[in-house]
Design an enzyme around this catalytic site. Structure first.
Site, mmCIF file in Angstrom:
data_model
loop_
_atom_site.group_PDB
_atom_site.id
_atom_site.type_symbol
_atom_site.label_atom_id
_atom_site.label_comp_id
_atom_site.label_asym_id
_atom_site.label_seq_id
_atom_site.Cartn_x
_atom_site.Cartn_y
_atom_site.Cartn_z
ATOM 1 N N VAL A 61 0.807 -1.215 0.000
ATOM 2 C CA VAL A 61 0.000 0.000 0.000
ATOM 3 C C VAL A 61 0.846 1.274 0.000
ATOM 4 O O VAL A 61 0.327 2.353 -0.263
ATOM 5 C CB VAL A 61 -0.956 -0.008 1.218
ATOM 6 C CG1 VAL A 61 -0.214 0.312 2.499
ATOM 7 C CG2 VAL A 61 -2.129 0.941 1.018
ATOM 8 N N TYR A 62 2.132 1.156 0.270
ATOM 9 C CA TYR A 62 2.991 2.336 0.274
ATOM 10 C C TYR A 62 3.161 2.848 -1.161
ATOM 11 O O TYR A 62 3.825 2.220 -1.991
ATOM 12 C CB TYR A 62 4.365 2.021 0.857
ATOM 13 C CG TYR A 62 4.399 1.676 2.335
ATOM 14 C CD1 TYR A 62 3.284 1.828 3.148
ATOM 15 C CD2 TYR A 62 5.562 1.184 2.923
ATOM 16 C CE1 TYR A 62 3.319 1.509 4.490
ATOM 17 C CE2 TYR A 62 5.605 0.866 4.278
ATOM 18 C CZ TYR A 62 4.470 1.029 5.051
ATOM 19 O OH TYR A 62 4.511 0.704 6.392
ATOM 20 N N SER A 63 2.558 4.005 -1.433
ATOM 21 C CA SER A 63 2.647 4.634 -2.757
ATOM 22 C C SER A 63 2.252 3.673 -3.869
ATOM 23 O O SER A 63 2.886 3.614 -4.924
ATOM 24 C CB SER A 63 4.054 5.195 -3.003
ATOM 25 O OG SER A 63 4.367 6.171 -2.037
ATOM 26 N N SER A 64 1.194 2.892 -3.594
ATOM 27 C CA SER A 64 0.627 1.975 -4.601
ATOM 28 C C SER A 64 1.669 1.022 -5.187
ATOM 29 O O SER A 64 1.689 0.748 -6.395
ATOM 30 C CB SER A 64 -0.051 2.774 -5.722
ATOM 31 O OG SER A 64 -1.073 3.601 -5.213
#
Length: 344
Positions: A61-64
């Site tokens: 989920v970190y920066s997609s």
């Protein structure tokens, strides 16, 4: 660099690990965290390896997924020297199966993370949140399949409540599936909620704490001070609403104590805050992050020395908070210590 067992598993991890949330940052939250590109990430990895930091943590989920991509590129050619941890379970899209930890989502997320990280295995795969819509048996059976397939080495959780973690551990024991050996938790001098229930559970069940945001969501950097406005350059301007709440009176009481200890030791405020955490029961590794090489260099200075018992006591007192129910009745009784789990 000191190494510790991850819970009661056989895996040894460094006392400090590196969180790659600042890699490839985009959007209002992660863009404010940091926008480290591949070249900058390689330099930070170099610094970590030179200091003995060999565990790198990220999440889909970190920066997609950009954080995983940048980390994978930065680790190219030295994968055998490091441990890679990632997380999945939070929403990564608008589709009906783009969130949670169903069998479909877990397998799909693991395979996508492997591609982005440019690796054939994830050393520690953590569930980023408890999925109440998916049966625990389905989740754990899928993790077992991923471990047996060699795609995952160890499994853990993140941000679980006590009953959620214990339910998962009991199911794993009942069926002989891999147990959660790690719990990635928020824990800091301005956020000690972990100690009331999750720490005793971890002591009892042998689950190692992987600490995130050890500097209280950027509040214990030494730049936030009593009677002064937030620094002009601070991610708190954009991200405070996303992070853990902190009582203002508690914050400044802790900052005052940290500054006093920092002056005594000749260390920085972040180094003192991190060193305090490294002494706490059940803590296997503390995840440090950085937007700049200067920040990383400072955080790496949290190891190799020790606070005195008097300094620890001062920080304990400054950061103490009233116990929530059902713990407060017993904290007031002299015999409570006889009922507490032994320190580990």
């Amino acid at each position: 660099m000191e190494h510790r067992r991850l819970g009661t598993s056989g895996l040894e991890v460094p006392a400090l690990s590196f969180g790659a949330g600042t890699f490839g940052g985009t959007g209002p939250l992660f863009g404010a965290w940091g926008t480290v590109d591949v070249a900058g990430a390689r330099r930070m990895v170099d610094m970590c390896l030179d200091a003995g930091v060999t565990l790198f943590d990220t999440a889909d989920v970190y920066s997609s997924g950009a954080s995983e991509e940048v980390l994978g590129a930065a680790l190219e050619g030295r994968r055998e020297r490091v441990l890679v941890s990632t997380k999945t379970g939070l929403p990564t899209g608008d589709g009906p199966n783009d969130a949670g930890t169903s069998r479909l989502r877990l397998v799909r997320a693991c395979e996508a993370a492997l591609r982005r990280l440019r690796t054939d295995r994830i050393d520690l795969l953590q569930l980023h949140a408890f999925d109440a819509r998916t049966p625990v048996d389905e989740v754990l059976a899928t993790l077992d399949e991923l471990v047996r397939a060699g795609k995952v080495r160890y499994v853990g959780a993140s941000n679980f409540s006590g009953w959620q973690l214990m339910k998962s551990l009991a199911a794993a024991d009942r069926h002989g599936w891999p147990r959660h050996v790690a719990h990635q938790v928020y824990y800091s001098l301005v956020g000690r909620d972990y100690e009331w229930e999750l720490m005793p559970l971890a002591q009892d069940q042998g689950v190692g704490a992987v600490v995130w945001s050890p500097l209280g969501w950027g509040r214990l950097t030494g730049r936030v001070r009593r009677g002064q406005p937030l620094p002009a350059v601070s991610r708190l301007h954009q991200t405070a609403e996303y992070g853990p709440p902190v009582d203002e009176a508690l914050l400044y009481r802790v900052v005052d104590a940290l500054e006093a200890v920092a002056k005594e030791t000749g260390r920085t405020v972040p180094q003192v805050a991190l060193n305090w955490l490294l002494r706490r029961p059940t803590v296997s590794t503390v995840v440090i992050g950085a937007r700049t090489e200067e920040q990383l260099r400072d955080n790496l200075g949290a190891v190799g020395w020790a606070l005195t018992p008097e300094q620890v006591a001062a920080l304990d007192a400054a950061s103490a908070a009233p116990a929530p129910y059902p713990y407060w009745p017993y904290r007031r009784q002299a015999g409570f210590a006889r009922l507490s789990p032994p320190a580990v």
